[in-house]
Design a protein around this motif. Sequence first.
Motif, mmCIF file in Angstrom:
data_model
loop_
_atom_site.group_PDB
_atom_site.id
_atom_site.type_symbol
_atom_site.label_atom_id
_atom_site.label_comp_id
_atom_site.label_asym_id
_atom_site.label_seq_id
_atom_site.Cartn_x
_atom_site.Cartn_y
_atom_site.Cartn_z
ATOM 1 N N GLN A 40 -1.233 1.649 0.288
ATOM 2 C CA GLN A 40 -0.027 2.342 -0.159
ATOM 3 C C GLN A 40 1.224 1.582 0.270
ATOM 4 O OE1 GLN A 40 0.243 6.466 0.997
ATOM 5 N NE2 GLN A 40 2.347 6.687 0.248
ATOM 6 N N GLU A 44 4.035 0.075 -2.194
ATOM 7 C CA GLU A 44 5.441 0.463 -2.050
ATOM 8 C C GLU A 44 6.311 -0.673 -1.542
ATOM 9 O OE1 GLU A 44 5.044 3.761 0.574
ATOM 10 O OE2 GLU A 44 4.511 5.181 -1.029
ATOM 11 N N TRP A 166 -3.656 3.529 -5.110
ATOM 12 C CA TRP A 166 -2.797 2.405 -4.734
ATOM 13 C C TRP A 166 -3.435 1.082 -5.128
ATOM 14 C CZ3 TRP A 166 1.202 5.129 -4.179
ATOM 15 C CH2 TRP A 166 1.143 6.375 -3.551
#
Length: 473
Positions: A40, A44, A166
Amino acid sequence: MKNFMDDKDFLLSTATGEKLFHDYAQDMPIVDYHCHISPQEIWENKSFKSITEVWLGGDHYKWRLMRANGVDERYITGDADDREKFQKWAETLGRCVGNPVFEWSHLELKRFFGYEGVLNGKTAQEVWDLANAKLATPEFSCRELIRRSNVRMICTTDDPADSFEWHQKIAADDTFDVKVVPAMRPDAALRIERGQEFADYMKKLSGVAELPVTNYAELKAAIAKRYDFVATLGCVASDHALDYVMYAPATEAEVEAIFQKGLAAEPLTDHEVLQYKTAFMQFLASEYVRLGWAMQLHFGCKRDNNKPMFAKLGPDTGYDCISNYTPADQLADFLGSIQEKSGLPKTILYSLNPSDNWMIDTVMACFQEAPVAGKMQNGSAWWFNDNETGMRDQMTALANEGVLGNFVGMLTDSRSFLSYPRHEYFRRVLCGLLGEWVEAGKYPADFELLGEIVKDISYNNAVRYFNMPLEQA
């Protein structure tokens, strides 16, 4: 006297070792085939607010040292601010002469932040200012840290019941050219001794797999379905955390009865737990044969020894130790049973107990077979052995009992995006060791062959072993 961590000869005591490192190992790419970083955070492209967050958050190596230096827990996992925590870490690090974390930390400061000094209590402010100024720039987001480290592929550590959203998003993102794939760690489905936690996990797995899990056959079907799914995401390996590699055979009826007790969160005897785990691991090994994945077994650890702190902080917070109960007979019998049932998958064995190196090398030699060179592997020196002494011991034992040139080399096993200089550390140790053997007359100074071995252990062997979609280097 050598200069402190000199780029030319750090961990390299011979001219041969220096040549091997600088001409063959230094610029090789990295495949990190086992780590604990967050997919993740990669998706991000997380940025870090301070050196404390990226360096001390979740790093139980550093936490253990701070506790050993008498630092109050408030400055380790507590509510002290980041600057206070960093100060306490800097004061601790200055006293850690001979500890590999001292060397890793300074390699990371040199490679990522260009800091050539020594971090201690007196220099904490200048390092804090330098690192935080750089971390505030886009060049120090987690994706950029990965790119700058010459990483080609990362295998994260994931549960079969995870969503893998993800990984799917990263794979669809053309702006990031590093492959990030899952690796299966089905430990929650193995820990039948955990009662209600195990029963609850079966419900979760059932929901994610969209299959009933009311008996052992249905559990196997659910796991196989999830494995087929992650295979489409590029998975090439599994990983298992075991107290030790057990062998307690059972009939199908016995396993089913034990599983039903687990679903009902009923108490189990120690022998029943071992019977279930043996059967489940045998099934998983057959799945790895079917899918062509490598099976990694980590064992020899006694976990969560400080019960009050475990209750407060949970697992993986620095309260684990080496176990000396790693029975060779059960390991050999377990591997032998799999060989009989399905044939063994490619298998990497890691023991936290360094005295197990020679045992592992002799056991795995019983199961080597074509066509895979080094099908059975003694994994890179792990955790408390992840240092010059541990690495030398592991490679020396492997060289004595097997074929060192087929070794798949280093992994970070880390939760930190700053941990990639550990590959440099490993490569320096490797080249230092080979250089000493050559200059002692134990191996010819054939740099064409030696260079190939160094490049293979640094990168190419892992690419081949895991069937990674990468070019050789």
